[in-house]
Design a protein around this motif. Structure first.
Motif, PDB file in Angstrom:
ATOM      1  N   ASP A  98       0.836  -1.197   0.000  1.00 27.58           N
ATOM      2  CA  ASP A  98       0.000   0.000   0.000  1.00 27.58           C
ATOM      3  C   ASP A  98       0.871   1.246   0.000  1.00 27.58           C
ATOM      4  N   GLY A  99       0.325   2.322  -0.540  1.00 30.32           N
ATOM      5  CA  GLY A  99       0.989   3.619  -0.440  1.00 30.32           C
ATOM      6  C   GLY A  99       2.163   3.800  -1.373  1.00 30.32           C
ATOM      7  N   LYS A 100       2.286   2.929  -2.351  1.00 33.75           N
ATOM      8  CA  LYS A 100       3.341   3.156  -3.344  1.00 33.75           C
ATOM      9  C   LYS A 100       2.916   2.554  -4.678  1.00 33.75           C
ATOM     10  N   LEU A 101       3.689   2.873  -5.718  1.00 36.76           N
ATOM     11  CA  LEU A 101       3.384   2.291  -7.023  1.00 36.76           C
ATOM     12  C   LEU A 101       3.975   0.881  -7.116  1.00 36.76           C
ATOM     13  N   ASN A 102       3.116  -0.076  -7.410  1.00 42.87           N
ATOM     14  CA  ASN A 102       3.573  -1.453  -7.612  1.00 42.87           C
ATOM     15  C   ASN A 102       3.616  -1.742  -9.111  1.00 42.87           C
ATOM     16  N   ILE A 103       4.700  -2.351  -9.548  1.00 43.18           N
ATOM     17  CA  ILE A 103       4.856  -2.636 -10.974  1.00 43.18           C
ATOM     18  C   ILE A 103       4.682  -4.134 -11.221  1.00 43.18           C
ATOM     19  N   LEU A 104       3.898  -4.455 -12.256  1.00 46.15           N
ATOM     20  CA  LEU A 104       3.829  -5.847 -12.725  1.00 46.15           C
ATOM     21  C   LEU A 104       4.299  -5.858 -14.168  1.00 46.15           C
ATOM     22  N   LYS A 131      -6.066   1.393  -7.680  1.00 43.79           N
ATOM     23  CA  LYS A 131      -6.042   2.270  -8.852  1.00 43.79           C
ATOM     24  C   LYS A 131      -5.018   1.695  -9.828  1.00 43.79           C
ATOM     25  N   VAL A 132      -5.531   1.196 -10.976  1.00 46.57           N
ATOM     26  CA  VAL A 132      -4.689   0.403 -11.881  1.00 46.57           C
ATOM     27  C   VAL A 132      -4.529   1.100 -13.233  1.00 46.57           C
ATOM     28  N   ILE A 133      -3.332   1.015 -13.797  1.00 43.91           N
ATOM     29  CA  ILE A 133      -3.092   1.531 -15.150  1.00 43.91           C
ATOM     30  C   ILE A 133      -2.340   0.453 -15.940  1.00 43.91           C
ATOM     31  N   ILE A 134      -2.626   0.385 -17.255  1.00 45.56           N
ATOM     32  CA  ILE A 134      -1.948  -0.617 -18.085  1.00 45.56           C
ATOM     33  C   ILE A 134      -1.086   0.095 -19.120  1.00 45.56           C
ATOM     34  N   GLY A 135       0.107  -0.394 -19.356  1.00 45.13           N
ATOM     35  CA  GLY A 135       0.972   0.120 -20.420  1.00 45.13           C
ATOM     36  C   GLY A 135       0.987  -0.856 -21.578  1.00 45.13           C
ATOM     37  N   ALA A 136       0.536  -0.402 -22.758  1.00 49.58           N
ATOM     38  CA  ALA A 136       0.450  -1.292 -23.922  1.00 49.58           C
ATOM     39  C   ALA A 136       1.823  -1.435 -24.580  1.00 49.58           C
ATOM     40  N   GLY A 137       2.722  -2.097 -23.900  1.00 44.61           N
ATOM     41  CA  GLY A 137       4.121  -2.178 -24.325  1.00 44.61           C
ATOM     42  C   GLY A 137       4.392  -3.168 -25.441  1.00 44.61           C
ATOM     43  N   LYS A 180       3.195   7.165 -11.566  1.00 42.09           N
ATOM     44  CA  LYS A 180       3.891   7.757 -10.423  1.00 42.09           C
ATOM     45  C   LYS A 180       3.302   9.144 -10.124  1.00 42.09           C
ATOM     46  N   ASN A 181       3.200   9.950 -11.182  1.00 39.07           N
ATOM     47  CA  ASN A 181       2.711  11.323 -10.997  1.00 39.07           C
ATOM     48  C   ASN A 181       1.281  11.380 -10.496  1.00 39.07           C
ATOM     49  N   ARG A 182       0.464  10.435 -10.954  1.00 41.14           N
ATOM     50  CA  ARG A 182      -0.960  10.502 -10.614  1.00 41.14           C
ATOM     51  C   ARG A 182      -1.364   9.529  -9.515  1.00 41.14           C
ATOM     52  N   GLY A 183      -0.400   9.002  -8.830  1.00 43.29           N
ATOM     53  CA  GLY A 183      -0.680   8.202  -7.628  1.00 43.29           C
ATOM     54  C   GLY A 183      -1.413   6.894  -7.866  1.00 43.29           C
ATOM     55  N   PHE A 184      -1.079   6.202  -8.951  1.00 44.72           N
ATOM     56  CA  PHE A 184      -1.673   4.874  -9.166  1.00 44.72           C
ATOM     57  C   PHE A 184      -1.050   3.863  -8.200  1.00 44.72           C
ATOM     58  N   ILE A 212      12.064   1.265 -15.757  1.00 44.72           N
ATOM     59  CA  ILE A 212      11.180   1.064 -14.598  1.00 44.72           C
ATOM     60  C   ILE A 212      11.894   1.500 -13.314  1.00 44.72           C
ATOM     61  N   ARG A 213      13.132   1.055 -13.162  1.00 46.35           N
ATOM     62  CA  ARG A 213      13.885   1.407 -11.951  1.00 46.35           C
ATOM     63  C   ARG A 213      14.053   2.915 -11.835  1.00 46.35           C
ATOM     64  N   GLU A 214      14.409   3.549 -12.923  1.00 43.42           N
ATOM     65  CA  GLU A 214      14.661   4.992 -12.881  1.00 43.42           C
ATOM     66  C   GLU A 214      13.385   5.793 -12.646  1.00 43.42           C
ATOM     67  N   GLN A 215      12.321   5.412 -13.331  1.00 42.78           N
ATOM     68  CA  GLN A 215      11.085   6.190 -13.241  1.00 42.78           C
ATOM     69  C   GLN A 215      10.292   5.924 -11.976  1.00 42.78           C
ATOM     70  N   SER A 216      10.356   4.696 -11.476  1.00 46.08           N
ATOM     71  CA  SER A 216       9.535   4.371 -10.301  1.00 46.08           C
ATOM     72  C   SER A 216      10.342   4.453  -9.013  1.00 46.08           C
ATOM     73  N   GLY A 217      11.661   4.374  -9.151  1.00 43.78           N
ATOM     74  CA  GLY A 217      12.510   4.335  -7.969  1.00 43.78           C
ATOM     75  C   GLY A 217      12.465   2.979  -7.283  1.00 43.78           C
ATOM     76  N   GLU A 218      11.808   2.004  -7.933  1.00 44.47           N
ATOM     77  CA  GLU A 218      11.677   0.672  -7.326  1.00 44.47           C
ATOM     78  C   GLU A 218      12.658  -0.299  -7.980  1.00 44.47           C
TER      79      GLU A 218
END
Ligand code: GDP
Length: 302
Positions: A98-104, A131-137, A180-184, A212-218
């Motif tokens: 909780d309280g952070k952006l999780n990446i799958l 709050k979920v967002i999908i990246g069509a990579g 990250k910016n919009r708190g997903f 991912i590492r650079e943008q999310s800090g994770e």
């Protein structure tokens, strides 16, 4: 939800049924072991694990002085259960905080069910209040972007995309930055599965990982490999290759409803030492189950 055993092809007409049939009421002799060996190989357990299992079984039979085929069946069940040691309850759940952006990050070759699984996971997470967002990579496969968008519409989940043929890394960059910016809570990232050139795939996934590492800090996020369980030993080979080139945290086995085999689950988790996190049991949006070892073993054997 229907019980898992009603969604698997395996218990009724599949390999485990045949195994039971082959074993019960038989005398324990070389012929029986041979028949067993054949059935295990047919079930997609693979040559190595079959040999290992039969050897372990023979040892148990003499050590525990097992006499009846019922005892052997039970013993084999235990030996198979032990092969799921990396898929125990402590590691089959998605690691979400909780309280952070999780990446799958979702990887796998074309056609295995990546996009479908992404839609199903998005639905599950959204239903649980995330709050979920999908990246069509997957900008490579012609229909992948439209397919992801379709899932986005059906689940009410936002999709970040670019034109077909654009740089997947750019889509991942946009998605993670937006998230990250919009708190997903969760960003699910699709990727292209071109396995014909291992070096290129490795380079692309390395680039994506870096972004991912650079943008999310994770540094600690889920990388899930999707494998089609109907492809048998091919699937195992794909798993080996992906395991070499990315840091996998788990496996999604799709199309379990469509295989009468399903034995691939044992060597995949045991050889890769990675948990099975989900199994796909149909094309519908609800047809993805969190992997529960106990439930699975019961559905397969009973
Ligand atoms: P991708 O190329 O890896 O993104 O694969 P798709 O998500 O497009 O899936 C390929 C096909 O497999 C589609 O027709 C899906 O409906 C189907 N599919 C995916 N998962 C499952 C599953 O668990 N069971 C069944 N029966 N079909 C599935």
């Amino acid at each position: 939800l229907k019980p898992l055993k009603d969604r698997l092809a395996t218990p009724k007409k599949g390999f485990f049924g045949k195994l039971k049939e082959a074993l019960l009421g038989k005398t324990i002799d070389d012929d029986l072991y041979e028949e067993l060996e054949e059935l295990l190989i047919q079930s997609d357990i693979g040559m190595n694990m079959t040999m290992q299992l039969v050897e372990e079984l023979e040892k148990s039979v003499s050590r525990k002085k097992l006499k009846t085929s019922e005892q052997i069946y039970d013993e084999l069940k235990e030996l198979l259960k032990a092969k799921l040691v990396y898929s125990d309850e402590s590691n089959t759940k998605l690691k979400l905080q909780d309280g952070k952006l999780n990446i799958l990050l979702i990887v796998g070759v074309n056609g295995v069910g990546k996009t479908t699984s992404i839609g199903k996971i998005a639905k599950k997470l959204k239903d649980s209040g995330k709050k979920v967002i999908i990246g069509a990579g997957d900008t490579f496969r012609a229909a992948a972007i439209e397919q992801v968008e379709e899932w986005g519409k059906r689940t009410g989940v936002e999709v970040i995309k670019q034109a077909h043929g654009s740089d997947p890394a750019a889509v991942i960059f946009d998605t993670v930055k937006t998230a990250k910016n919009r708190g997903f809570d969760v960003a699910i990232l699709d990727t292209a599965g071109r396995l014909h050139n291992k070096r290129d795939l490795m380079k692309e996934l390395e680039k994506i990982n870096k972004i991912i590492r650079e943008q999310s800090g994770e540094t600690d996020f889920e990388t899930l490999l999707v494998i089609d369980s109907t492809t048998g030993q091919n699937g195992l080979e794909q798993a080996r290759i992906f395991n070499e080139i990315v840091d996998l945290t788990g496996i999604i086995l799709t199309k379990f409803d469509g295989t009468a085999k399903g034995g691939i689950i044992f060597p995949i988790t045991e050889e890769l030492k990675k948990p099975i996190k989900f199994i796909g049991v149909g094309e519908g949006i609800e047809d993805l189950r969190e992997f529960d070892t106990k439930e699975f073993v019961e559905a397969m054997f009973d």
